[in-house]
Design a protein around this motif. Structure first.
Motif, PDB file in Angstrom:
ATOM      1  N   MET A 129     -47.397  97.045  15.444  1.00 48.44           N
ATOM      2  CA  MET A 129     -47.431  98.046  14.379  1.00 48.44           C
ATOM      3  C   MET A 129     -46.801  97.496  13.098  1.00 48.44           C
ATOM      4  SD  MET A 129     -48.932 100.700  15.747  1.00 48.44           S
ATOM      5  CE  MET A 129     -48.507 102.225  14.936  1.00 48.44           C
ATOM      6  N   LYS A 130     -45.693  96.768  13.251  1.00 50.10           N
ATOM      7  CA  LYS A 130     -45.018  96.200  12.080  1.00 50.10           C
ATOM      8  C   LYS A 130     -45.891  95.179  11.362  1.00 50.10           C
ATOM      9  CE  LYS A 130     -40.135  96.681  13.362  1.00 50.10           C
ATOM     10  NZ  LYS A 130     -38.893  95.929  13.700  1.00 50.10           N
ATOM     11  N   LYS A 131     -46.671  94.462  12.127  1.00 53.53           N
ATOM     12  CA  LYS A 131     -47.518  93.421  11.542  1.00 53.53           C
ATOM     13  C   LYS A 131     -48.885  93.958  11.114  1.00 53.53           C
ATOM     14  CE  LYS A 131     -45.253  89.481  13.727  1.00 53.53           C
ATOM     15  NZ  LYS A 131     -44.763  88.926  12.457  1.00 53.53           N
ATOM     16  N   GLY A 132     -49.043  95.271  11.161  1.00 47.57           N
ATOM     17  CA  GLY A 132     -50.267  95.881  10.668  1.00 47.57           C
ATOM     18  C   GLY A 132     -51.455  95.797  11.599  1.00 47.57           C
ATOM     19  N   LEU A 133     -51.232  95.493  12.868  1.00 45.26           N
ATOM     20  CA  LEU A 133     -52.326  95.407  13.846  1.00 45.26           C
ATOM     21  C   LEU A 133     -52.519  96.784  14.463  1.00 45.26           C
ATOM     22  CD1 LEU A 133     -51.287  92.012  15.496  1.00 45.26           C
ATOM     23  CD2 LEU A 133     -52.935  92.388  13.652  1.00 45.26           C
ATOM     24  N   LYS A 134     -53.158  97.672  13.720  1.00 39.94           N
ATOM     25  CA  LYS A 134     -53.217  99.088  14.080  1.00 39.94           C
ATOM     26  C   LYS A 134     -54.610  99.579  14.461  1.00 39.94           C
ATOM     27  CE  LYS A 134     -49.276 100.290  11.125  1.00 39.94           C
ATOM     28  NZ  LYS A 134     -48.767 101.205  10.074  1.00 39.94           N
ATOM     29  N   ASP A 135     -55.553  98.667  14.654  1.00 41.41           N
ATOM     30  CA  ASP A 135     -56.900  99.089  15.037  1.00 41.41           C
ATOM     31  C   ASP A 135     -56.922  99.559  16.487  1.00 41.41           C
ATOM     32  OD1 ASP A 135     -57.851  98.423  12.557  1.00 41.41           O
ATOM     33  OD2 ASP A 135     -58.524  96.423  13.153  1.00 41.41           O
ATOM     34  N   GLY A 136     -57.709 100.594  16.753  1.00 41.12           N
ATOM     35  CA  GLY A 136     -57.882 101.038  18.125  1.00 41.12           C
ATOM     36  C   GLY A 136     -57.193 102.358  18.423  1.00 41.12           C
ATOM     37  N   THR A 137     -57.501 102.895  19.603  1.00 43.08           N
ATOM     38  CA  THR A 137     -56.981 104.193  20.016  1.00 43.08           C
ATOM     39  C   THR A 137     -55.477 104.159  20.264  1.00 43.08           C
ATOM     40  OG1 THR A 137     -59.097 104.712  21.056  1.00 43.08           O
ATOM     41  CG2 THR A 137     -57.215 106.019  21.746  1.00 43.08           C
ATOM     42  N   LEU A 177     -57.422 114.588  18.736  1.00 40.59           N
ATOM     43  CA  LEU A 177     -58.288 114.402  17.569  1.00 40.59           C
ATOM     44  C   LEU A 177     -57.814 113.247  16.693  1.00 40.59           C
ATOM     45  CD1 LEU A 177     -58.898 118.141  16.569  1.00 40.59           C
ATOM     46  CD2 LEU A 177     -60.526 116.584  17.667  1.00 40.59           C
ATOM     47  N   ARG A 178     -56.510 113.157  16.502  1.00 42.79           N
ATOM     48  CA  ARG A 178     -55.968 112.085  15.668  1.00 42.79           C
ATOM     49  C   ARG A 178     -56.048 110.731  16.357  1.00 42.79           C
ATOM     50  NH1 ARG A 178     -50.755 115.784  14.306  1.00 42.79           N
ATOM     51  NH2 ARG A 178     -51.563 116.898  12.481  1.00 42.79           N
ATOM     52  N   SER A 179     -55.973 110.738  17.690  1.00 41.29           N
ATOM     53  CA  SER A 179     -55.991 109.477  18.434  1.00 41.29           C
ATOM     54  C   SER A 179     -57.388 108.886  18.525  1.00 41.29           C
ATOM     55  CB  SER A 179     -55.441 109.681  19.849  1.00 41.29           C
ATOM     56  OG  SER A 179     -54.099 110.111  19.813  1.00 41.29           O
ATOM     57  N   GLU A 180     -58.377 109.747  18.831  1.00 40.42           N
ATOM     58  CA  GLU A 180     -59.717 109.250  19.135  1.00 40.42           C
ATOM     59  C   GLU A 180     -60.793 109.721  18.162  1.00 40.42           C
ATOM     60  OE1 GLU A 180     -59.856 110.782  23.177  1.00 40.42           O
ATOM     61  OE2 GLU A 180     -59.573 108.747  23.926  1.00 40.42           O
ATOM     62  N   GLY A 181     -60.456 110.689  17.314  1.00 42.01           N
ATOM     63  CA  GLY A 181     -61.443 111.202  16.374  1.00 42.01           C
ATOM     64  C   GLY A 181     -62.238 112.352  16.949  1.00 42.01           C
ATOM     65  N   VAL A 182     -62.945 113.058  16.066  1.00 44.23           N
ATOM     66  CA  VAL A 182     -63.694 114.244  16.474  1.00 44.23           C
ATOM     67  C   VAL A 182     -64.873 113.879  17.367  1.00 44.23           C
ATOM     68  CG1 VAL A 182     -65.048 116.201  15.648  1.00 44.23           C
ATOM     69  CG2 VAL A 182     -63.002 115.472  14.386  1.00 44.23           C
ATOM     70  N   LEU A 183     -65.626 112.844  16.977  1.00 41.17           N
ATOM     71  CA  LEU A 183     -66.829 112.481  17.730  1.00 41.17           C
ATOM     72  C   LEU A 183     -66.521 112.137  19.175  1.00 41.17           C
ATOM     73  CD1 LEU A 183     -69.101 110.368  15.357  1.00 41.17           C
ATOM     74  CD2 LEU A 183     -69.624 112.542  16.480  1.00 41.17           C
ATOM     75  N   ALA A 184     -65.480 111.325  19.387  1.00 36.59           N
ATOM     76  CA  ALA A 184     -65.130 110.904  20.747  1.00 36.59           C
ATOM     77  C   ALA A 184     -64.745 112.091  21.615  1.00 36.59           C
ATOM     78  CB  ALA A 184     -63.999 109.894  20.711  1.00 36.59           C
ATOM     79  N   ASN A 185     -64.154 113.118  21.005  1.00 34.16           N
ATOM     80  CA  ASN A 185     -63.683 114.255  21.785  1.00 34.16           C
ATOM     81  C   ASN A 185     -64.757 115.295  22.071  1.00 34.16           C
ATOM     82  OD1 ASN A 185     -60.557 114.323  22.346  1.00 34.16           O
ATOM     83  ND2 ASN A 185     -60.797 113.344  20.362  1.00 34.16           N
TER      84      ASN A 185
END
Length: 319
Positions: A232-240, A265-273
């Motif tokens: 997280m500190k190094k900005g590697l924030k892609d993904g669930t 909803l915030r973790s996976e988005g509306v479509l995934a849910n």
């Protein structure tokens, strides 16, 4: 008493019982008991061992479903732990392919260790003849992880590996990734961090079984958590995974109470849910999710103090 041992001859799996007097059991280590059975009753029994001093990690097995380092486990302690049973069941480590009796295949685990490149490349400043200088605090940060002896006890207990090992590495692999990534002498922490992320860093289910069963007192769960912090500190924030962590923190800061609806909803988005309506329905039916929480939650008692604690942790982390 009876010692029951899971056997495998390459074709058939079966359980074999060995009758021993209680005097043959007491006063021995678990490894010495296996050696006694092999020497006096069944020379065909296969297991691995080497140092007999809790250094090499070769003799990991399970007793009654729990992993132990055989050379470092006293039979007297096991008899107390299991309330003087009439029998004990000895099995190979779980979550490994069994080759023969109590012998398991370590090659896939070694391949996973290779993925995270556990050997560090020293910083240029350390490449002269003076060697690599570290403060005591820098040594202490990774000292415990150097105690890992690759016995496999943590992997044997891992609930995530049991459920699905296709997208996850053994807990001890992440421990060695932590040791290399957090070593102050390392030139490139990302060399160890990125393959950890690519191979399941965010898939740990926090069951803490690895920490509970490690014969060296290492918590691979803590090492995984710290690797996530570094990511997280190094900005590697892609993904669930990172999105879930940030959503979790936002709920704590907003109200101090987890809002299951917003968290998903915030973790996976509306479509995934939209494909998980059945899960949401079952959660609501079981009282685990309140649909009214879509309108928000009330703050917990003492929420202001909780926010102060979070802000203090942030400030300390920056220091």
């Amino acid at each position: 008493m009876k010692i029951l041992i899971d056997r495998f001859n390459g074709v058939d799996k079966f359980v074999q019982a060995y009758d021993l007097s209680i005097d043959e059991v007491k006063g021995k280590t678990l490894l010495a008991l296996l050696q006694h059975i092999k020497r006096t009753q069944d020379i065909s029994l296969n297991f691995t061992s080497a140092c007999r001093m809790a250094i090499c990690g070769a003799c990991g097995v399970r007793v009654n479903g729990h992993s132990y380092l055989a050379c470092d486990t006293k039979m007297d302690d096991l008899l107390i732990e299991y309330d003087n049973p009439e029998s004990l069941k000895i099995s190979p480590l779980a979550n490994f392919k069994v080759l023969s009796d109590l012998v398991v295949d370590w090659e896939p685990s070694i391949e996973n260790l290779r993925k995270i490149k556990p050997t560090i490349t020293p910083k240029e400043a350390f490449s002269d003849k003076k060697g690599c200088v570290q403060t005591q605090a820098e040594v202490d940060a990774i000292k415990k992880q150097w105690d890992c002896i690759l016995c496999g006890c943590c992997a044997s207990e891992c609930n995530k590996l049991e459920a699905d090992s296709s997208d996850y590495m053994e807990p001890f692999v992440f421990t060695h990734a932590f040791r290399a990534a957090y070593d102050s002498r390392s030139k490139d922490a990302l060399k160890h961090l990125k393959p950890s992320i690519a191979n399941g860093l965010w898939m740990c289910v926090h069951c803490q079984e690895c920490a509970d069963r490690c014969p060296k007192g290492i918590s691979a769960a803590d090492d995984i958590a710290m690797l996530r912090v570094m990511a997280m500190k190094k900005g590697l924030k892609d993904g669930t995974g990172p999105a879930h962590a940030e959503a979790f923190l936002k709920d704590l800061e907003d109200t101090g109470r987890l809002n299951e609806i917003y968290l998903a909803l915030r973790s996976e988005g509306v479509l995934a849910n939209t494909t998980k309506i059945d899960i949401a329905y079952n959660l609501m039916k079981a009282g685990k999710m309140n649909p009214l929480h879509i309108f928000g939650d009330e703050e917990i008692e003492g929420h202001e103090d909780l926010v102060k604690m979070i802000e203090a942790a942030r400030a300390a982390n920056k220091e």
